[in-house]
Scaffold this active site. Structure first.
Site, PDB file in Angstrom:
ATOM      1  N   LYS A  52      -1.558  -3.327  12.835  1.00  0.00           N
ATOM      2  CA  LYS A  52      -1.477  -3.585  11.394  1.00  0.00           C
ATOM      3  C   LYS A  52      -0.679  -2.488  10.664  1.00  0.00           C
ATOM      4  O   LYS A  52      -0.091  -2.740   9.624  1.00  0.00           O
ATOM      5  CB  LYS A  52      -2.878  -3.676  10.778  1.00  0.00           C
TER       6      LYS A  52
HETATM    7  C1  LIG Z   1      -4.518  -8.435  13.537  1.00  0.00           C
HETATM    8  C2  LIG Z   1      -4.506  -8.247  15.014  1.00  0.00           C
HETATM    9  C3  LIG Z   1      -4.051  -9.265  15.874  1.00  0.00           C
HETATM   10  C4  LIG Z   1      -3.606 -10.629  15.390  1.00  0.00           C
HETATM   11  O1  LIG Z   1      -2.404 -10.588  14.688  1.00  0.00           O
HETATM   12  P1  LIG Z   1      -1.970 -11.827  13.767  1.00  0.00           P
HETATM   13  O2  LIG Z   1      -0.750 -11.395  13.072  1.00  0.00           O
HETATM   14  O3  LIG Z   1      -3.129 -12.046  12.825  1.00  0.00           O
HETATM   15  O4  LIG Z   1      -1.774 -12.982  14.678  1.00  0.00           O
HETATM   16  C5  LIG Z   1      -4.049  -9.009  17.246  1.00  0.00           C
HETATM   17  N1  LIG Z   1      -4.481  -7.818  17.727  1.00  0.00           N
HETATM   18  C6  LIG Z   1      -4.924  -6.835  16.935  1.00  0.00           C
HETATM   19  C7  LIG Z   1      -5.417  -5.571  17.547  1.00  0.00           C
HETATM   20  C8  LIG Z   1      -4.946  -6.999  15.539  1.00  0.00           C
HETATM   21  O5  LIG Z   1      -5.405  -6.008  14.761  1.00  0.00           O
END
Ligand SMILES: *Cc1c(COP(=O)(O)O)cnc(C)c1O
Length: 497
Positions: free
Chosen positions: A112
């Site tokens: 993120k």
């Molecule tokens: C948010 C997240 C995801 C999923 O990503 P999206 O963009 O919502 O598909 C996968 N792995 C981790 C560790 C995340 O924090």
């Protein structure tokens, strides 16, 4: 370039407006009305350039109204010392033909950060250019990773304040400690009595509270969310797909006519959508593999064209993918059905009314031409962590392991000429207990979460990433606990300070 709603009229918005609004008035999501097309020379340049230089160049093409200096200020501040890798998003070789793109070298050790380090800066620059008179107060309910990444992204960003609400009994010890030790002059972290749904509902209530909005306005604030459907969060994610392809080309791994296949562990469909956009811009990407855990609603959708959320919800070892409504899918559908807003609105209305929609056969065909999908369960996830560690000496977290597992299952449907890139979304230490238990032969269920960090480091001789190091010794700065009914006052008190 203008931004339009996936559900709406022909009205176009500037980048600034789209980012400040977050979501279109008709409930749709903002999408660019065209995709910049990259040429050979761009790829040559990107293959040699730093992450920041690539990011500035790519993002520039989506924000014509920002001048070069404005873009560079945002990008250079976002991707600097706060990352523990010079490369920002390093590509690691796992075994022959298979690479791992590590997106977790930022301040919270999860992917993120790739977006959330930049989004607040794009937002504030937009606010200034729009001469917005009010500052923005961000409210976030979190079940884990998003809250911390949003706090780090918005900390000390002028013209903004951020309050993160987490459920008193709904986040892990490490996640909680990451949040309550948060530094920054404009941040607040509050525990809410109840579970995640209570916290989420509470935040929705705050956004809908007209009285509160009025009082906040008189204090000089409007509310906003740091939601993953904001275009300003999606845009930064396109960069690493384009750059990875460019780097593979420059290093001679991806030769003329060969394709990169990305395997993306998916929840809200944001990360994987950015991969699709990179492909649209001309990056040499072949199939895109959508990897899910037991909440395999996307696998079913890609295989059948039916999206149906009327199903059991599982809590898995990869919690950031425990999602039954993948909001960003709407943006993909818009492109695949020929930008037919009426169709998109119809499907989204069906979803709202019945929890289900089915796309037409042309859209399904377009979907399956690009995407393949698969899912694995928790037991398989643990096996994958162990086998990738034993076989390739590569330590993966639970989310990334889902991608590895789905790749193994889908290998037969890919060309042996493809270069495989597993997208890695979290440091293994972010989910240390699950990873430790997967690589250990002994029972580790008695080990505490903090102990698991050092135990994993000892066992695998790998280093705990900087943001998770010494977490236990950091000073607790946020201790407030309140009930849902007290929240409006808590928010106002925070805005007054
Ligand atoms: C948010 C997240 C995801 C999923 O990503 P999206 O963009 O919502 O598909 C996968 N792995 C981790 C560790 C995340 O924090």
């Amino acid at each position: 370039m203008l931004y339009k709603s996936t559900r709406g009229s022909n009205e176009g918005f500037s980048f600034e407006q789209a980012v400040i609004k977050g979501i279109a008035d008709d409930g749709g999501l903002f999408v660019p009305d065209e995709f910049p097309v990259l040429c050979e020379r761009d790829f040559d340049t990107f293959g040699e350039a730093s992450y920041k230089e690539c990011a500035a160049s790519i993002i520039n093409r989506f924000i014509p109204s920002f001048n070069n200096g404005e873009i560079r200020d945002c990008v250079f501040a976002a991707y600097g010392e706060n990352f523990d890798s010079q490369d920002i998003a390093p590509l690691k070789r796992v075994c022959s033909g298979v690479y791992c793109l590590e997106l977790w070298h930022g301040p919270t050790a999860a992917f993120k950060d790739m977006a959330l380090q930049l989004t607040p800066r794009l937002l504030v620059t937009s606010m200034k250019k729009q001469k917005l008179s009010k500052d923005i107060a961000i409210l976030v309910a979190t079940s884990g990773d998003t809250g911390k990444a949003a706090l780090e992204g918005f900390r000390d960003i002028e013209k903004t304040k951020i309050m993160v609400l987490y459920p008193e009994d709904g986040v892990s010890e490490v996640q909680k400690r990451q949040m309550i030790t948060q530094e920054g002059s404009n941040v607040s972290v509050v525990a809410v009595k109840g579970n995640f749904d209570d916290a989420q509902t509470a935040v929705k209530g705050l956004f809908a509270d007209k009285e509160l909005a009025k009082k906040a306005s008189s204090l000089g604030y409007t509310f906003s969310s740091a939601n993953s459907i904001n275009w300003g969060r999606l845009l930064p994610q396109i960069v690493y797909y384009v750059r990875t392809c460019a780097k593979l080309r420059t290093s001679g791994i991806l030769t003329e006519g060969k394709k990169a296949v990305f395997v993306v562990p998916t929840g809200n469909f944001g990360n994987i959508l950015a991969c699709y956009y990179a492909k649209r811009m001309g990056a040499p990407i072949g199939k895109i593999v959508c990897a899910s855990n037991e909440n395999n609603i996307l696998t079913d959708f890609i295989n059948t064209g039916v999206y149906d959320r009327n199903r059991e919800f599982y809590k898995t070892l990869s919690p950031s993918m425990d999602i039954l409504i993948s909001s960003n899918l709407e943006r993909l559908l818009y492109e695949l059905c020929g930008r037919d807003c009426k169709k998109v609105s119809g499907w989204m209305n069906d979803l709202k009314a019945t929890g289900r929609y089915e796309v037409d056969s042309d859209t399904l065909k377009a979907l399956q031409e690009i995407f393949i999908a698969g899912s694995i369960d928790d037991a398989q996830t643990q096996k994958v962590i162990k086998s990738v560690w034993k076989k390739d000496a590569y330590l993966t977290d639970t989310h990334t392991a889902v991608a590895f597992g789905v790749y193994e299952k889908q290998k037969k449907n890919l060309s042996p000429d493809d270069t495989i890139i597993i997208v890695s979304t979290a440091s293994p230490y972010k989910f240390a207990k699950s990873v430790l238990s997967a690589v250990s032969d002994d029972d580790v269920s008695d080990i505490g979460e903090f102990e698991a960090l050092s135990a994993l480091s000892e066992k695998t001789k790998t280093a705990v990433p900087f943001p998770l190091l010494c977490l236990e010794d950091k000073a607790v700065l946020h201790e407030k606990l309140c009930s849902v009914s007290e929240l409006p006052q808590v928010v106002l008190d925070f805005l007054k300070n």
